[in-house]
Enzyme design. Structure first.
Site, mmCIF file in Angstrom:
data_model
loop_
_atom_site.group_PDB
_atom_site.id
_atom_site.type_symbol
_atom_site.label_atom_id
_atom_site.label_comp_id
_atom_site.label_asym_id
_atom_site.label_seq_id
_atom_site.Cartn_x
_atom_site.Cartn_y
_atom_site.Cartn_z
ATOM 1 C CB THR A 310 -0.897 0.061 1.246
ATOM 2 O OG1 THR A 310 -0.105 0.409 2.393
ATOM 3 C CG2 THR A 310 -1.604 -1.251 1.506
ATOM 4 C CG ASP A 311 1.479 5.840 -1.092
ATOM 5 O OD1 ASP A 311 2.349 5.989 -0.203
ATOM 6 O OD2 ASP A 311 1.407 6.578 -2.084
ATOM 7 C CD1 TRP A 312 0.995 8.232 5.530
ATOM 8 C CD2 TRP A 312 3.059 7.372 5.534
ATOM 9 N NE1 TRP A 312 1.587 8.561 6.725
ATOM 10 C CE2 TRP A 312 2.865 8.050 6.745
ATOM 11 C CE3 TRP A 312 4.285 6.746 5.296
ATOM 12 C CZ2 TRP A 312 3.850 8.128 7.737
ATOM 13 C CZ3 TRP A 312 5.260 6.823 6.273
ATOM 14 C CH2 TRP A 312 5.045 7.499 7.473
#
Length: 776
Positions: A310-312
């Site tokens: 995932t991203d942040w």
């Protein structure tokens, strides 16, 4: 639980159970290594559910330590809790700012020590080393990706990535969240500069070259001088309707498959080991929840056994922002079942507890957990972390070397773009007086942009004393007695990117009276991601007023654009005699510009995007022909009728190039044929120069309204004065296919106009061919 939700969950669970089988049934895009697969299975068999979930978890370094007297220190209790208790298998990010390689050796080395003791599995540490060793002090910074795209030289992309990998391993880090291949198709978007431009082919070629540079040519066995990539942000992230970061995109199925997917497919085929996901949504569906895109397109259709991260904190967004989940637990269920393998949490260890509950409740199948953990373990074995958990600075003597600096300078020189040269004002003459002015004239922050020593790049001037700003480089080049600095407009030190101090334009105007030429350095300050959102694409009022006031002096103006995205300058462009767009050339960008302005280097960069003229006329070069407006003029009149400041691929030189003898080996072709286009390119001027030779196609009639033209191949060549080279650009017949209204690839019978330089010819497809597979 509603019947609708139960049926959806049952479908996702069944699909998850088939992923590994589907990946095995097709030819793997990364060849399987039997020894690694045996090691993965043996390790997986020993893991408890807690340990498996820990391998799927990534925490920010902040969770593991504290800031003591201004310096980050690991906290043993916090490290023990995350790794010893929760079995976390990945850590990311810098603690606020870049660290020395010695500190990285210490920080990551300690984390590895605990991980090997408590779990017996090495941690994988990741950093955003996006344009060189951007989070390691003393390393080599390269121009941002938008500059690499402007160079139209894939070898530079590969060379920069190879050096970055070496210096990142010197920092004891084996993984980077790079390259970014979203395609910069909306100039409002604040992440334009992280990509290689607006074209899918340029992003595909540059991205694949970077992957090979970072990882080497064998993705199963990365050397101690290579790092794993995480190609981002899969996909469609760069086309939000609002132009604002992390907001929804609405993209046709045809464009999603044909253009958005293409750079990621190329990177996967080059061996990319991990992919990072788009934070936002496409056509109403958050990508982190999109099983079709994550599992079907990427893992199954390509038989790719890499890892999706995932991203942040983006799983949280499924319930906090997107509202497709009722709470955090529901969001985790949706994302993991959709195909997420590792979660960049980054602060909340409840992810581990909630995912364990979902498995125990049967809402996430163990087969999905095992598939994800296999992918994480496979990554760690491929990098060689089990045999070599740490890589230390002492073994990397070329870290921060002059040899690497020379490559960074050359990359900056090849990427800066000459856009205007009225009456050959450039190159500048020695012995004359120059005023260097504007907010970008004396700042390393502006040259570097975001992801430079810190997330926003706002602290760059603290760490860059040994490099030259534009003013310092010009002073050194032309002599201190001949170069005056009076900026007139300045940014607030370490402030927000749009914050400017009270202008002192009268001082700059007064200073201009005693000089021969004004060099006005304007553009943007550094920013990154959402803080870079804007509501007005025009360059700031203060900067435009500065240029207008200086123009009133009657002195010739050379305008230097130093910006991460194209800001509108239609009211001041006519006031400049020369214009150079240096984009974000990083630490050696000032020196590169000085070399170009002095004539020591001949500019060869080309615009990697369409530079807009007006706020309401934002478009890309590959527009549909029914979008045409005003006819263009001059050398780049290719029968397009659109109103832009400068077109994609535009860029001048101090020499001239002539194209002749444009030919093709097969004027009539089929889908499986190879088309070899050749053109003679002659340097008809008086200087050594480099030319990016491009091949474009235009489908004259199609079942969908055709695009104006598409870039199909390019090659950069260097020519001495009077020299001629025959450049051959090879494509497949199938490269001229498009995705039709039914979502399938089709190459239609009929004529295509091909163009290189000012040369054109037609080729004809003999027979329509349609693909029944998702990819050609």
């Amino acid at each position: 639980m509603t019947l609708k939700r139960m049926l959806l969950m049952s479908t996702l669970i069944s699909a998850a159970a088939c992923v590994e089988q589907a990946a095995h049934s097709a030819t793997p895009v990364i060849p399987r290594d039997a020894k690694i697969e045996q090691q993965v299975e043996a390790t997986l068999a020993k893991l408890t559910l807690d340990q498996k979930i820990g391998q799927m978890t990534e925490l920010a370094i902040d969770v593991l330590g504290d800031v003591v007297n201004g310096e980050f220190r690991l906290n043993d209790a916090k490290v023990q809790k995350a790794i010893g208790e929760y079995k976390v298998g990945s850590v990311l990010n810098a603690p606020g700012v870049a660290q020395t390689p010695e500190r990285w050796n210490e920080i990551i080395g300690r984390i590895q020590e605990v991980s090997m003791k408590e779990i017996g599995i090495p941690t994988i540490y990741g950093l955003d080393q996006n344009h060189g060793t951007t989070y390691t002090l003393g390393g080599t910074f390269f121009p941002q990706n938008i500059n690499v795209g402007a160079a139209f030289n894939p070898e530079l992309a590969r060379e920069a990535a190879t050096i970055t990998a070496y210096e990142t391993r010197a920092s004891n880090c084996p993984w980077t969240y790079s390259p970014t291949v979203d395609m910069a198709r909306d100039p409002r978007w604040p992440r334009v500069w992280e990509n290689y431009g607006e074209d899918c082919l340029v992003n595909a070629i540059m991205g694949a070259a970077a992957v090979r540079g970072f990882q080497g040519d064998d993705p199963n066995h990365l050397g101690a001088d290579r790092i794993a990539t995480s190609v981002k942000h899969y996909m469609g992230y760069s086309q939000p309707r609002t132009g604002r970061d992390r907001t929804p995109a609405y993209i046709s199925p045809q464009e999603l498959r044909e253009k958005c997917f293409a750079p990621f497919k190329a990177c996967v085929e080059a061996g990319a080991l991990t992919i990072m996901v788009n934070s936002a949504s496409i056509n109403g569906m958050p990508v982190h929840a999109n099983h079709e895109l994550l599992t079907k397109w990427l893992k199954e259709d390509l038989a790719w056994d890499g890892m999706i991260v995932t991203d942040w904190a983006d799983i949280n967004n499924l319930y906090t922002r997107e509202r497709v989940a009722v709470d955090k637990k529901d969001a985790i269920r949706i994302a993991i079942n959709a195909g997420i393998d590792m979660t960049m949490e980054p602060y909340d260890l409840r992810f581990c507890t909630l995912l364990k509950e979902l498995v125990q409740e049967g809402k996430v199948p163990m087969s999905r957990i095992d598939d994800a953990v296999r992918r994480v373990l496979r990554l760690k074995y491929r990098i060689g972390l089990f045999e070599r958990p740490n890589t230390l600075l002492a073994d990397y003597p070329l870290f921060g070397s002059e040899q690497y600096a020379a490559v960074a300078l050359r990359a900056a020189e090849e990427s800066e773009i000459l856009l205007k040269n009225k009456d050959n004002i450039l190159p500048l003459a020695k012995g004359k007086k120059y005023l260097v002015t504007g907010p970008n004239a004396n700042s390393m922050r502006c040259l570097n942009g975001g992801w430079s020593y810190s997330w926003q790049g706002h602290l760059a001037d603290r760490f860059t004393e040994r490099y030259n700003t534009i003013y310092e480089a010009l002073r050194d080049k032309f002599g201190a007695a001949n170069v005056i600095l009076e900026q007139g407009v300045t940014y607030k030190p370490e402030g927000g990117y749009a914050e400017e101090n009270e202008p002192e334009i009268a001082k700059a105007v007064a200073a201009a009276r005693g000089v021969d030429v004004i060099i006005a350095c304007i553009g943007e300050n550094s920013y990154c991601e959402t803080p870079g959102n804007l509501s007005d694409l025009a360059i700031s009022t203060n900067q435009r007023d500065l240029v207008k006031a200086l123009a009133a002096t009657g002195k010739p103006i050379v305008m230097v654009l130093n910006e991460g995205r194209p800001r509108l300058i239609n009211d001041i462009e006519p006031l400049a005699d020369g214009i150079v767009n240096i984009l974000l050339p990083s630490n050696y960008g000032g020196d590169a510009l000085a070399n170009i302005l002095a004539g020591d280097v001949n500019p060869s960069g080309k615009l990697p995007y369409t530079y807009p003229r007006h706020q309401a006329e934002l478009m890309t070069y590959d527009y549909r022909v029914s979008e045409e407006m005003d006819k263009m003029q001059g050398a780049y009149d290719y029968d397009a009728v659109v109103s832009v400041q400068w077109p994609f691929g535009y860029g001048l030189s101090y020499t001239t190039f002539e194209y002749t003898n444009f030919q093709v080996n097969a004027p009539a072709f089929g889908a499986d044929d190879e088309l070899r286009f050749s053109v003679d390119v002659t340097n008809s001027g008086q200087r050594l120069g480099k030319e990016a030779v491009m091949l474009f196609s235009s489908d004259l009639v199609a079942s969908l309204t055709p695009e104006n033209r598409r870039l199909r191949a390019f090659q950069k060549v260097e020519l001495k004065p009077g020299e001629t080279k025959t450049v051959t650009l090879t494509i497949k017949g199938s490269d001229l296919a498009f995705v039709g209204a039914d979502g399938k690839w089709v190459l239609e019978q009929g004529d295509f106009r091909m163009q290189s330089g000012d040369q054109t010819l037609n080729v004809s497809c003999r027979q329509t061919h349609k693909w029944e597979t998702p990819n050609r």
